[in-house]
Design an enzyme around this catalytic site. Structure first.
Site, PDB file in Angstrom:
ATOM      1  N   TYR A 245       0.862  -1.186   0.000  1.00 56.65           N
ATOM      2  CA  TYR A 245       0.000   0.000   0.000  1.00 56.65           C
ATOM      3  C   TYR A 245       0.900   1.238   0.000  1.00 56.65           C
ATOM      4  CZ  TYR A 245      -3.481  -3.344   1.867  1.00 56.65           C
ATOM      5  OH  TYR A 245      -4.290  -4.429   2.078  1.00 56.65           O
TER       6      TYR A 245
ATOM      7  N   GLN B 252      -6.349 -14.379   5.427  1.00 50.86           N
ATOM      8  CA  GLN B 252      -7.176 -13.325   4.857  1.00 50.86           C
ATOM      9  C   GLN B 252      -7.477 -13.711   3.416  1.00 50.86           C
ATOM     10  OE1 GLN B 252      -6.650  -8.624   3.993  1.00 50.86           O
ATOM     11  NE2 GLN B 252      -6.035  -9.269   6.039  1.00 50.86           N
TER      12      GLN B 252
ATOM     13  N   LYS C 117     -25.661   1.620  -1.783  1.00 44.30           N
ATOM     14  CA  LYS C 117     -25.620   3.030  -2.204  1.00 44.30           C
ATOM     15  C   LYS C 117     -25.790   3.228  -3.712  1.00 44.30           C
ATOM     16  CE  LYS C 117     -22.825   4.788   1.617  1.00 44.30           C
ATOM     17  NZ  LYS C 117     -22.337   3.668   2.407  1.00 44.30           N
TER      18      LYS C 117
END
Length: 309
Positions: free
Chosen positions: A59, A176, A215
């Site tokens: 990241y 993960q 949304k």
């Protein structure tokens, strides 16, 4: 209120709602990120008792770890449960995945330096490479754990077969992987294996790139990765939106919104102890914590299961 739970068989005790920090300094993932805003997101999380932070070398690269490390300095280290990941090696302009024990040792040392800390609570092998025996890779992390440099061992994006090899000696605490109400392949072999072996499964993309956040409508258009994602195409997109809408009455009855129902459903699945939704703004962090107020009945859980079966 203390809702902390134990992560798998590790000795880490965490708030089950964590923070994914790929939008904190993840300049290679998101355009125009504001670093101060990112640091404020991390501060808000810690101040609200959200003690489980998830970052990674890639990241940024490197920048997310540096920013998270800067914010951590403002708090007592033991208040924070910090997860990071490594496996990407830069060779000139190329990035290769490397699980060799010596490389993972360097990766941990590099993360410790960028995070400016003496230990990492959970270190994940971010992606599997093709040739390193996975139990040897994990063996190096076990050595680093014995030295006190990491507290628990994770793997990420591993198949069930790779996880079994990695866990040959029972050292893996956490995996993960991608899992959400639209992508439930993990239920077939992965979640039964993790449940049987006391390995915690942490899902990423819990909202399926926003689709499960309730949304969007049929007129929403996308010009990013979603533009090519099958979930967002034509008739499938309409059907997926209709499924998400079926969650609205459940959310309204509980006095929360659709994302809180989705996250609460994951936390009711076997071996899922924690979720780590990302956030770009402090307000999103506070909003995600409302999930802890949701109590789903067995009927709710099976109804949601059926909608997305």
């Amino acid at each position: 209120m203390d809702k902390s739970i134990r992560l798998g068989k590790s000795d880490l005790h965490i708030n089950p709602i964590g923070l994914g920090t790929n939008a904190v300094g993840g300049h290679n993932l998101y355009p125009n990120l504001d670093e101060e805003q990112g640091k404020d997101v991390v501060r808000t999380a810690i101040n609200q008792g959200m003690n489980f932070l998830d970052t990674a070398f890639i990241y940024g690269p490197e920048r997310s770890e540096e920013l998270v490390g800067q914010v951590m300095k403002e708090y007592k280290r033991e208040e924070i449960i910090l997860a990071t990941k490594g496996a990407h090696e830069f060779k000139g302009d190329d990035v290769v995945i490397n699980n060799r024990p010596e490389f993972l040792k360097q990766a941990v040392e590099g993360s410790l330096k960028r995070l400016d800390t003496d230990y990492i609570d959970l270190f994940y092998i971010h992606f599997p490479d093709e040739d390193t025996p996975k139990d040897e890779a994990v063996g190096m992390l076990k050595d680093l754990k014995d030295q006190g440099k990491i507290r628990s061992i994770g793997v990420s994006n591993f198949s069930v077969e790779q996880l079994k090899e990695a866990n040959k000696d029972g050292y893996v605490d956490v995996i993960q992987g991608e899992y959400n109400l639209f992508k439930r392949e993990a239920e077939k072999d992965m979640l039964p294996y993790t449940a049987d072996n006391q390995i915690s499964f942490v899902p990423y993309f819990p909202f399926a790139s926003g689709l499960l956040a309730g949304k969007y409508d049929e007129n929403t258009t996308f010009n990013d990765l979603r533009a090519k994602d099958p979930l967002f195409q034509g008739e499938a997109f309409k059907q997926n939106l209709a499924k998400v809408e079926q969650l609205r009455p459940i959310a309204e009855q509980k006095g929360v919104e659709i994302p809180h129902i989705v996250l609460a459903w994951y936390l009711n699945q076997p071996s899922i102890d924690a979720v780590i939704p990302g956030a770009k703004r402090a307000s999103q962090v506070i909003d995600n914590l409302k999930t802890l107020e949701v109590s789903l009945t067995d009927d709710d859980i099976s109804k949601i299961d059926h909608i997305f079966s």
